[in-house]
Design a protein around this motif. Structure first.
Motif, PDB file in Angstrom:
ATOM      1  N   THR A 265      19.634  35.056  33.613  1.00  0.00           N
ATOM      2  CA  THR A 265      20.441  35.398  34.125  1.00  0.00           C
ATOM      3  C   THR A 265      21.705  36.197  33.598  1.00  0.00           C
ATOM      4  OG1 THR A 265      19.549  32.918  35.589  1.00  0.00           O
ATOM      5  CG2 THR A 265      22.047  34.001  36.059  1.00  0.00           C
ATOM      6  N   HIS A 266      22.599  36.820  34.523  1.00  0.00           N
ATOM      7  CA  HIS A 266      23.365  37.120  34.510  1.00  0.00           C
ATOM      8  C   HIS A 266      25.121  36.018  34.606  1.00  0.00           C
ATOM      9  CE1 HIS A 266      22.139  41.525  32.857  1.00  0.00           C
ATOM     10  NE2 HIS A 266      21.740  40.738  34.156  1.00  0.00           N
ATOM     11  N   TYR A 267      26.027  35.477  34.953  1.00  0.00           N
ATOM     12  CA  TYR A 267      26.579  34.742  35.158  1.00  0.00           C
ATOM     13  C   TYR A 267      28.193  35.081  34.224  1.00  0.00           C
ATOM     14  CZ  TYR A 267      27.897  29.746  34.368  1.00  0.00           C
ATOM     15  OH  TYR A 267      29.411  28.474  34.888  1.00  0.00           O
ATOM     16  N   PHE A 268      28.842  35.674  35.742  1.00  0.00           N
ATOM     17  CA  PHE A 268      29.948  36.280  35.411  1.00  0.00           C
ATOM     18  C   PHE A 268      30.647  35.196  36.351  1.00  0.00           C
ATOM     19  CE2 PHE A 268      26.646  39.641  36.640  1.00  0.00           C
ATOM     20  CZ  PHE A 268      26.680  40.577  35.941  1.00  0.00           C
ATOM     21  N   TRP A 269      32.251  34.899  35.719  1.00  0.00           N
ATOM     22  CA  TRP A 269      32.838  33.854  36.624  1.00  0.00           C
ATOM     23  C   TRP A 269      34.579  34.114  36.223  1.00  0.00           C
ATOM     24  CZ3 TRP A 269      36.594  31.136  33.170  1.00  0.00           C
ATOM     25  CH2 TRP A 269      36.447  31.445  32.014  1.00  0.00           C
ATOM     26  N   LEU A 270      35.357  33.411  37.136  1.00  0.00           N
ATOM     27  CA  LEU A 270      36.214  34.162  37.071  1.00  0.00           C
ATOM     28  C   LEU A 270      36.914  32.530  37.668  1.00  0.00           C
ATOM     29  CD1 LEU A 270      38.032  34.083  40.702  1.00  0.00           C
ATOM     30  CD2 LEU A 270      36.361  36.450  40.521  1.00  0.00           C
ATOM     31  N   HIS A 271      38.641  32.209  37.367  1.00  0.00           N
ATOM     32  CA  HIS A 271      38.896  31.075  37.210  1.00  0.00           C
ATOM     33  C   HIS A 271      40.014  30.857  38.379  1.00  0.00           C
ATOM     34  CE1 HIS A 271      39.542  26.358  36.042  1.00  0.00           C
ATOM     35  NE2 HIS A 271      40.817  26.661  35.555  1.00  0.00           N
ATOM     36  N   LEU A 272      40.815  30.291  39.174  1.00  0.00           N
ATOM     37  CA  LEU A 272      41.731  30.287  39.716  1.00  0.00           C
ATOM     38  C   LEU A 272      42.980  28.940  39.501  1.00  0.00           C
ATOM     39  CD1 LEU A 272      40.929  31.968  42.411  1.00  0.00           C
ATOM     40  CD2 LEU A 272      43.167  32.816  41.086  1.00  0.00           C
ATOM     41  N   ARG A 273      44.258  29.011  38.715  1.00  0.00           N
ATOM     42  CA  ARG A 273      44.581  27.427  38.218  1.00  0.00           C
ATOM     43  C   ARG A 273      45.958  27.079  38.848  1.00  0.00           C
ATOM     44  NH1 ARG A 273      45.620  31.190  34.372  1.00  0.00           N
ATOM     45  NH2 ARG A 273      47.489  30.772  33.166  1.00  0.00           N
ATOM     46  N   ASN A 274      46.243  26.161  38.650  1.00  0.00           N
ATOM     47  CA  ASN A 274      48.169  26.447  39.823  1.00  0.00           C
ATOM     48  C   ASN A 274      49.104  25.629  38.351  1.00  0.00           C
ATOM     49  OD1 ASN A 274      46.970  23.327  39.845  1.00  0.00           O
ATOM     50  ND2 ASN A 274      47.888  23.094  41.430  1.00  0.00           N
ATOM     51  N   TYR A 275      47.982  25.232  37.639  1.00  0.00           N
ATOM     52  CA  TYR A 275      49.243  25.419  36.275  1.00  0.00           C
ATOM     53  C   TYR A 275      49.547  26.482  35.129  1.00  0.00           C
ATOM     54  CZ  TYR A 275      44.278  24.305  34.364  1.00  0.00           C
ATOM     55  OH  TYR A 275      43.111  25.078  34.116  1.00  0.00           O
ATOM     56  N   HIS A 276      50.830  26.498  34.785  1.00  0.00           N
ATOM     57  CA  HIS A 276      50.886  27.351  33.874  1.00  0.00           C
ATOM     58  C   HIS A 276      50.610  28.573  34.459  1.00  0.00           C
ATOM     59  CE1 HIS A 276      51.940  23.979  31.591  1.00  0.00           C
ATOM     60  NE2 HIS A 276      51.066  23.804  31.673  1.00  0.00           N
ATOM     61  N   PRO A 277      50.712  28.792  35.564  1.00  0.00           N
ATOM     62  CA  PRO A 277      50.075  30.162  36.781  1.00  0.00           C
ATOM     63  C   PRO A 277      50.206  31.914  34.985  1.00  0.00           C
ATOM     64  CG  PRO A 277      51.589  29.366  37.565  1.00  0.00           C
ATOM     65  CD  PRO A 277      51.598  28.521  36.718  1.00  0.00           C
ATOM     66  N   ASP A 278      51.442  31.980  34.802  1.00  0.00           N
ATOM     67  CA  ASP A 278      52.026  32.830  34.466  1.00  0.00           C
ATOM     68  C   ASP A 278      52.213  32.919  33.021  1.00  0.00           C
ATOM     69  OD1 ASP A 278      52.454  33.985  37.006  1.00  0.00           O
ATOM     70  OD2 ASP A 278      54.270  32.376  37.038  1.00  0.00           O
ATOM     71  N   ASP A 279      51.532  32.029  32.341  1.00  0.00           N
ATOM     72  CA  ASP A 279      51.498  31.854  30.778  1.00  0.00           C
ATOM     73  C   ASP A 279      50.025  32.398  30.107  1.00  0.00           C
ATOM     74  OD1 ASP A 279      51.303  30.870  27.789  1.00  0.00           O
ATOM     75  OD2 ASP A 279      52.069  28.943  28.799  1.00  0.00           O
ATOM     76  N   PRO A 280      50.354  33.488  29.526  1.00  0.00           N
ATOM     77  CA  PRO A 280      49.095  34.007  28.779  1.00  0.00           C
ATOM     78  C   PRO A 280      48.719  33.327  27.952  1.00  0.00           C
ATOM     79  CG  PRO A 280      51.253  35.651  28.553  1.00  0.00           C
ATOM     80  CD  PRO A 280      51.119  34.024  29.269  1.00  0.00           C
ATOM     81  N   GLN A 281      48.928  32.599  26.725  1.00  0.00           N
ATOM     82  CA  GLN A 281      48.222  31.176  26.042  1.00  0.00           C
ATOM     83  C   GLN A 281      47.660  30.686  27.243  1.00  0.00           C
ATOM     84  OE1 GLN A 281      48.499  31.591  22.786  1.00  0.00           O
ATOM     85  NE2 GLN A 281      46.361  30.701  23.516  1.00  0.00           N
ATOM     86  N   ALA A 282      48.017  29.994  28.352  1.00  0.00           N
ATOM     87  CA  ALA A 282      47.532  29.047  29.221  1.00  0.00           C
ATOM     88  C   ALA A 282      45.969  29.596  29.686  1.00  0.00           C
ATOM     89  CB  ALA A 282      48.651  28.634  30.285  1.00  0.00           C
TER      90      ALA A 282
END
Length: 356
Positions: A265-282
């Motif tokens: 199976t191909h497993y593509f994923w994305l993730h949205l979050r409301n914590y540290h939204p603009d922090d590249p390290q997060a």
């Protein structure tokens, strides 16, 4: 009978994977060729020349058309043969199937079934995609050595997180908490609340809340194979309204499962979050931790797939947490039966037309 449902939108690739070059990919057991036209639109064709069955992906692009690398037959982006070197007439059989394509959420979606049923509004909505205050991690991919239905079983099973994902999204606080199940014609939902419990490692690491929390896990499976997980926590005793959940620690994970074969199976994923939204390290931390979580699933499910193939048995016993997976498999069987009935009716119609 296989396990695939054809009449559905499947993610074939992330947008940046499809360029002005020929990309082969196997979807639902079929060899597919992906590329972009000169105007940037994505194209999906069967990756097979109808002459000697050579992969078209071994050929080359000629403008918006594909030239077979064996004898030079050339097909436009609709699959029509427009050139046979050395002869003027083009055999009517010299055609390649083209698939409906839609680009949305930075992904290339391909409709694998009846083109007349390819409704782009059927592609799932992703809440908060592009909204201010919500960070996004996308472009993620894993390859699972498992049938996609074993993965959907896993993705409507909040209970396993207490054992498999102790280092990321689970802990012992949820071991005795039951799972509730709901369903509609298009999805199955498994969910639970774990109240006044220690934070799981992911929440603790991101440092948005202090002390014990009330935590929720809502696992949606939109048929046939798109998982949508609403996960988060709020201070103990907080009223669980949508507004309060958005003010707490919240994320939405989307897992787009595209069967490759009956055992991969191909497993593509994305993730949205409301914590540290603009922090590249997060974002980097989320990508690493979520990939760790999914790789833990992949390792376990590969062993399960091997044992199922060896024994010819899916499971010897069932327990309460199998409620949601069982509903999904029954819904898949219903969709398959509907497709088979439609195909049989179409064949009967063609036969009657031929007799007349």
């Amino acid at each position: 009978m296989g396990t695939f449902v054809n009449n559905a939108w499947y993610v074939a690739a992330w947008g940046n994977e499809v360029r002005r070059e020929l990309l082969p990919r196997t979807l639902l057991g079929q060899q597919i060729l992906l590329y972009r036209k000169e105007n940037g639109e994505a194209v999906a064709l069967v990756d097979r020349c109808p002459h000697k069955l050579a992969p078209l992906s071994l050929g080359e692009l000629k403008g918006d058309s594909v030239q077979c690398g064996y004898h030079g037959l050339t097909f436009d982006c609709s699959g029509t043969c427009i050139r046979v070197p050395g002869q003027r007439n083009i055999p009517t059989e010299a055609q390649v199937r083209a698939f409906p394509v839609m680009e949305k959420y930075n992904a290339i979606w391909v409709w694998m079934g009846d083109p007349e049923q390819a409704d782009t509004t059927a592609i799932i909505d992703v809440p908060h995609y592009g909204d201010p205050g919500w960070g996004l991690v996308d472009g993620q991919y894993l390859h699972f050595k498992s049938n996609y239905l074993n993965i959907t079983d896993n993705l409507v099973d909040p209970a396993h997180t207490s054992y498999v994902h102790k280092n990321t999204i689970g802990n012992a606080a949820g071991e005795e908490v039951g799972v509730k199940v709901e369903q509609s014609d298009s999805h199955v939902l498994a969910y639970r609340w774990i109240n006044d419990a220690p934070q799981v490692p992911l929440v603790e690491r991101m440092g948005k809340l202090a002390g014990n929390v009330d935590r929720w896990q809502y696992y949606y499976l939109h048929l046939p194979s798109i998982s949508y997980v609403d996960f988060g926590c709020i201070p103990v005793g907080t009223e669980p309204t949508e507004a309060n959940k958005d003010r707490g620690f919240r994320s939405f994970s989307f897992n787009f499962l595209t069967p490759e074969t009956e055992s991969t199976t191909h497993y593509f994923w994305l993730h949205l979050r409301n914590y540290h939204p603009d922090d590249p390290q997060a974002s980097d931390d989320v990508a690493r931790l979520m990939n760790q979580t999914f790789e833990e699933d992949a390792t376990l499910l590969e062993f399960i797939q091997r044992e199922q193939e060896r024994t010819g048995v899916r499971e010897y016993a069932r327990i309460a947490i199998d409620n949601a997976p069982l509903r999904i498999r029954r819904q898949i069987e219903r969709l398959q039966s509907k497709e088979q009935s439609a195909e049989a009716a179409a064949m009967d119609c063609e036969a009657e037309t031929a007799i007349r």
